[in-house]
Each structure stands twice: as C-alpha cells, then as structure tokens.
Scaffold this motif. Structure first.
Motif, PDB file in Angstrom:
ATOM      1  N   PRO A  99       0.807  -1.228   0.000  1.00 49.57           N
ATOM      2  CA  PRO A  99       0.000   0.000   0.000  1.00 49.57           C
ATOM      3  C   PRO A  99       0.838   1.275   0.000  1.00 49.57           C
ATOM      4  CG  PRO A  99      -0.869  -1.600   1.580  1.00 49.57           C
ATOM      5  CD  PRO A  99       0.454  -2.128   1.121  1.00 49.57           C
ATOM      6  N   GLU A 100       1.974   1.273   0.690  1.00 43.67           N
ATOM      7  CA  GLU A 100       2.824   2.459   0.718  1.00 43.67           C
ATOM      8  C   GLU A 100       3.331   2.789  -0.681  1.00 43.67           C
ATOM      9  OE1 GLU A 100       7.069   4.024   2.664  1.00 43.67           O
ATOM     10  OE2 GLU A 100       6.260   2.062   3.216  1.00 43.67           O
ATOM     11  N   LEU A 101       3.758   1.777  -1.411  1.00 46.51           N
ATOM     12  CA  LEU A 101       4.259   1.980  -2.755  1.00 46.51           C
ATOM     13  C   LEU A 101       3.143   2.400  -3.702  1.00 46.51           C
ATOM     14  CD1 LEU A 101       6.712   1.823  -4.591  1.00 46.51           C
ATOM     15  CD2 LEU A 101       6.268  -0.621  -4.891  1.00 46.51           C
ATOM     16  N   ALA A 102       1.981   1.790  -3.565  1.00 46.76           N
ATOM     17  CA  ALA A 102       0.839   2.161  -4.404  1.00 46.76           C
ATOM     18  C   ALA A 102       0.459   3.621  -4.188  1.00 46.76           C
ATOM     19  CB  ALA A 102      -0.351   1.249  -4.099  1.00 46.76           C
ATOM     20  N   ASP A 103       0.476   4.056  -2.932  1.00 47.34           N
ATOM     21  CA  ASP A 103       0.148   5.451  -2.626  1.00 47.34           C
ATOM     22  C   ASP A 103       1.187   6.400  -3.212  1.00 47.34           C
ATOM     23  OD1 ASP A 103      -1.398   7.507  -0.960  1.00 47.34           O
ATOM     24  OD2 ASP A 103       0.647   7.763  -0.192  1.00 47.34           O
ATOM     25  N   LEU A 104       2.464   6.023  -3.128  1.00 43.80           N
ATOM     26  CA  LEU A 104       3.533   6.853  -3.677  1.00 43.80           C
ATOM     27  C   LEU A 104       3.352   7.032  -5.184  1.00 43.80           C
ATOM     28  CD1 LEU A 104       6.394   8.215  -3.330  1.00 43.80           C
ATOM     29  CD2 LEU A 104       7.348   5.968  -3.883  1.00 43.80           C
ATOM     30  N   ALA A 105       3.077   5.930  -5.894  1.00 44.07           N
ATOM     31  CA  ALA A 105       2.912   5.990  -7.341  1.00 44.07           C
ATOM     32  C   ALA A 105       1.688   6.814  -7.721  1.00 44.07           C
ATOM     33  CB  ALA A 105       2.807   4.576  -7.912  1.00 44.07           C
ATOM     34  N   ALA A 106       0.566   6.576  -7.051  1.00 41.72           N
ATOM     35  CA  ALA A 106      -0.661   7.297  -7.378  1.00 41.72           C
ATOM     36  C   ALA A 106      -0.502   8.793  -7.119  1.00 41.72           C
ATOM     37  CB  ALA A 106      -1.822   6.728  -6.572  1.00 41.72           C
ATOM     38  N   ARG A 107       0.170   9.143  -6.035  1.00 39.28           N
ATOM     39  CA  ARG A 107       0.370  10.556  -5.704  1.00 39.28           C
ATOM     40  C   ARG A 107       1.234  11.249  -6.753  1.00 39.28           C
ATOM     41  NH1 ARG A 107       4.321  12.217  -2.201  1.00 39.28           N
ATOM     42  NH2 ARG A 107       4.421  10.104  -1.327  1.00 39.28           N
ATOM     43  N   PHE A 108       2.316  10.601  -7.146  1.00 39.88           N
ATOM     44  CA  PHE A 108       3.216  11.199  -8.129  1.00 39.88           C
ATOM     45  C   PHE A 108       2.519  11.399  -9.469  1.00 39.88           C
ATOM     46  CE2 PHE A 108       6.915  10.442 -11.172  1.00 39.88           C
ATOM     47  CZ  PHE A 108       7.348  11.762 -11.124  1.00 39.88           C
ATOM     48  N   ILE A 109       1.781  10.390  -9.920  1.00 38.14           N
ATOM     49  CA  ILE A 109       1.138  10.480 -11.231  1.00 38.14           C
ATOM     50  C   ILE A 109       0.009  11.497 -11.224  1.00 38.14           C
ATOM     51  CG2 ILE A 109      -0.262   9.141 -12.865  1.00 38.14           C
ATOM     52  CD1 ILE A 109       1.690   6.788 -12.163  1.00 38.14           C
ATOM     53  N   LYS A 110      -0.674  11.650 -10.094  1.00 40.08           N
ATOM     54  CA  LYS A 110      -1.673  12.703  -9.970  1.00 40.08           C
ATOM     55  C   LYS A 110      -1.011  14.078 -10.048  1.00 40.08           C
ATOM     56  CE  LYS A 110      -5.814  14.349  -9.116  1.00 40.08           C
ATOM     57  NZ  LYS A 110      -6.917  14.228 -10.104  1.00 40.08           N
ATOM     58  N   GLN A 111       0.142  14.227  -9.410  1.00 40.07           N
ATOM     59  CA  GLN A 111       0.840  15.511  -9.410  1.00 40.07           C
ATOM     60  C   GLN A 111       1.310  15.914 -10.796  1.00 40.07           C
ATOM     61  OE1 GLN A 111       3.879  14.584  -6.528  1.00 40.07           O
ATOM     62  NE2 GLN A 111       2.765  15.488  -4.820  1.00 40.07           N
ATOM     63  N   ILE A 112       1.783  14.958 -11.586  1.00 37.46           N
ATOM     64  CA  ILE A 112       2.303  15.298 -12.912  1.00 37.46           C
ATOM     65  C   ILE A 112       1.219  15.271 -13.979  1.00 37.46           C
ATOM     66  CG2 ILE A 112       4.618  14.468 -12.341  1.00 37.46           C
ATOM     67  CD1 ILE A 112       4.056  11.958 -13.963  1.00 37.46           C
ATOM     68  N   GLY A 113       0.023  14.769 -13.644  1.00 36.61           N
ATOM     69  CA  GLY A 113      -1.095  14.786 -14.574  1.00 36.61           C
ATOM     70  C   GLY A 113      -0.999  13.792 -15.705  1.00 36.61           C
ATOM     71  N   PHE A 114      -0.422  12.630 -15.443  1.00 38.30           N
ATOM     72  CA  PHE A 114      -0.279  11.630 -16.503  1.00 38.30           C
ATOM     73  C   PHE A 114      -1.555  10.819 -16.658  1.00 38.30           C
ATOM     74  CE2 PHE A 114       0.880   7.513 -18.272  1.00 38.30           C
ATOM     75  CZ  PHE A 114       1.647   7.890 -19.369  1.00 38.30           C
TER      76      PHE A 114
END
Length: 429
Positions: free
Chosen positions: A271-286
């Motif tokens: 879950p920690e890794l999933a949250d990290l990935a989702a947060r980053f991709i939301k921030q960059i708008g991919f």
C-alpha cells in the motif's frame, strides 16, 4: 459503441466492446517481445479484434491465434516522426474503424503523445500533455520531475563535458552507475551499453574518453543489492489521473542479472508503494498505462524511482485483479466508455519469462542473492510464452531464440561472471 459482453472463466463478465480493435505499436527490431504477445492474448481472449506491427510474418506475435492481422513494417525507431505517423495512419485506414493503440516502447509512446492531433482521426489513446512522455522516458527529465514533486530517486549527475566528469570524479562515491540519459539513444550510438556499473575513478575516466564532447550519460548513485529490494508498479490512469487499475509486485530475478528485463516476479501487496505511485502520477497529470521500477533502499528506508515507462511493460500480465482486469484491459474499457470492474489484485501470483529465467536463476544462485517478500508458493503462475490455447508464439520464440539466443546468453553469462559491468536491457522492458 455496441458489442456483446465477453466472459473470462471464473471472473464474471467483463463489459468489453468488441467493435473496437486494438493495435500493438512497436518501433525497432525486437521480435521476441512477450509483452506484445501478452496484450494480443489479453484482449483477444475477450473477443477484441487484434492487430500488430511486426518485423516480419514469423514473429511470435504474428502467429498468435488471437491476431487478426500482422502489419509487416520493419522500422529502426530512428525514422522521422512524419514517416512513422503516416505509416500509422495508413494502418488505421486499412483497419477501417477507431482502434485502441497499445504502445510497447518509449518511441511509440512519445510519438503518439506528440502527434495526438493527427492520430486522433483514426485511433483511441489516453490524452496527455504532449511533452510529458518524452520527459518521463528521459533519465534527466524523470530525475528533475522527482525533485520537483518530492519523490525519492538516486542521487545523480548529468555532466556536459569531459572536464565536468573529471571534477565529478574527484568527489564521487564509488561504485556508481552510468546510464544513457535519453531512452532513444539505444537506437542510435549509445554512450554506454545499458546499465554500467563503474567501480573506480580511473574506470570512469577511461570510459568517459569515448563519450564525446557532450556525454549523453547520467551518473547515478549505486544502490547495492544487499541493501536494496526491486519493486515494480503497473497501472492504468484515466483522463483525470485517477487509477483504474493499480498493482504492486516484487522483481525476483532479471536478465541480465540485477539490471535487465524482468525474468521472474510476484504480485505482492504494498500500500505504501501504491500510494507513492498514485500521488506522483496525480501531481504530474499523466494519463495512460505506466510501468515503474523502484528500488527500496534499506539504508534510508525510501523507495527510489529508477525508471518510468509511459507505456505497457513487457511483464504486465503478471498483474491481474480478481475481476480479471489487467492494465491493457483497463485501458481498452476506459477508452471505449466502459466502466472498469473493481477487484483486489491476485496476491502471490507469479510471472515467468521462460527463455531468460533459467540463466537468471543460475546467476542469482551463484551470487547468493535472495529476494525478500517473494512468497514461498505461488497462488498462480502466468508464463510469458507458453499458453495451451495459443501454442504457436512459444514454438516460434524457441525457433528464433535457440541459435542466436544461445550465443547471446553465453556472452551475457561470461559478462555476469566478470561482475556484470556492462549490460544492455532489451527494448520494451
């Protein structure tokens, strides 16, 4: 768009639109690509008509029973963009109806993003900032985005001259890793052959003499395998950068060892890794399918992003949910206006690439390295090539792999015994 509901045994209905085909888009010569075969099977088993760009008529993808037609189009990946766009449009006109594009390499993903206007008349694909995929595929671009958004990544330097390398070498901590700065350099004249571990200052300066006036390399902090774990994230994000399918797993073995394509992996909940990935991709708008490589550094407790592939990864079929959804199915459903069924990932599921896992196993056993978090027993196994309902890709892979592949594996094996200094990961990893 209409179309009957297709079913996958044991997972209930998947509301796939059979009126919308899929096209595997690949540029360059890498005929033994199991990811393309996996995508053809994944959508083809649901009744989606599948097409693919292939090097010739006798690649594993071209002989799949689930492929409606192979468009034989040998490319190098270095053609002018206008030539590649026109080639895609010709294929689109031949198919004759809107088609979902499934890129398997950075060149294809970047081309689609940078030419969305021309391609939209024939194809369906996630819309994204035109410059973002190229930036994500670049080692320097990714490093800068990580710094901008507070995502951990290995310390790195991007020297612009031999003199800068000399100054860097005076203060650098060895060993370190050299990589090509841009993903596209593997198609042209790369400065280094894939991931290169450099043990000493003298070794760095010796190699750098061949890198030219403007070295196209990244010099990166080396994360020793005894202090690190290799993790992967595969996901599909919709037009609002929200995850419609998101999976985490651990890489057990790669070939070449510790630096190449995934040979063996498991789904492991993180879950920690999933949250990290989702947060980053939301921030960059991919928006679209992603394949991320991260390394957990036990020395500081951080997951460090190594690679961001803005397209389907070759091992994507490792990941499937209880509802029968993988990232390619999620993309097709979303782009055709269908809902993506929810479901937990199938934890403990294993993926094996038959032609490279055996040499990888031998190399890993010799080094004494074991992967933390890998389950003792798999809940299910997905083979990259062998499938009872589609045997010809496996047989074709064997025919093409055995003779040239044996010579290549022997060369890589000799390299690994010398310390895995130079390794070139396959394209479309």
């Amino acid at each position: 768009m209409g179309g009957p509901v297709a079913r996958k045994s044991g997972n209930g209905p998947i509301p796939v639109d059979r009126d919308v085909p899929g096209l595997i888009v690949k540029f360059g010569g890498y005929p033994l690509h199991h990811g393309g075969v996996g995508a053809i099977r994944s959508l083809g088993r649901l009744g989606v008509p599948m097409y693919a760009i292939t090097e010739d008529r006798y690649t594993p993808a071209a002989v799949s029973r689930y492929l409606r037609r192979a468009f034989v189009w040998p490319t190098t990946g270095t053609e002018e963009p206008e030539e590649l766009v026109e080639g895609l449009l010709r294929i689109g006109r031949s198919i004759g109806r809107p088609t979902v594009l499934v890129p398997t390499d950075e060149e294809a993903a970047v081309l689609i993003a940078e030419h969305q206007g021309e391609l939209a008349e024939r194809f369906l694909f996630p819309r994204v900032d035109a410059e973002l995929p190229r930036r994500l595929a670049s080692k320097q671009g990714l490093h800068e985005l990580c710094a901008e958004h507070g995502i951990p990544s290995p310390a790195a330097a991007f020297p612009q001259s031999y003199e800068e390398i000399e100054r860097f070498a005076e203060r650098a901590r060895f060993p370190l890793v050299a990589k090509n700065r841009e993903a596209f350099e593997r198609r042209r004249r790369p400065a280094v052959n894939g991931t290169t571990r450099i043990a000493t200052r003298e070794g760095l300066l010796r190699l750098a003499r061949d890198w030219g006036e403007r070295p196209g390399v990244i010099l990166q902090d080396y994360l020793p395998r005894e202090d690190a774990e290799d993790w992967i994230v595969h996901a599909y994000f919709d037009a609002h950068s929200m995850p419609r399918a998101l999976f985490t797993g651990v890489k057990v073995r790669s070939w070449p060892p510790h630096a190449g394509m995934t040979a063996n992996a498991y789904i492991v909940d993180n879950p920690e890794l999933a949250d990290l990935a989702a947060r980053f991709i939301k921030q960059i708008g991919f928006s679209g399918v992603v394949d991320l490589d991260l390394r957990f550094d036990r020395r500081d407790g951080q997951y460090k992003l190594l690679d961001f592939n803005p397209r389907m990864g070759a091992q994507f079929r490792l990941f499937e949910s209880e509802a029968g959804i993988d990232v390619v199915r999620a993309m097709h459903l979303d782009l055709t206006g269908r809902s993506v069924p929810e479901g937990e990932q199938l934890t403990g599921r294993r993926y094996i690439v038959e032609n490279i896992d055996l040499p990888a196993l031998l190399a890993y056993r010799r080094s004494g390295y074991t992967t933390p978090h890998a389950p003792a027993h798999a809940s299910g196994t997905e083979l990259a090539w062998l499938a009872g309902d589609d045997p010809l890709p496996f047989l074709t892979m064997l025919a093409r792999f055995v003779r040239p592949g044996a010579n290549h594996l022997c060369q890589l094996w000799r390299t690994s015994r010398r310390g895995s200094t130079h390794v070139r990961p396959p394209v479309g990893n």
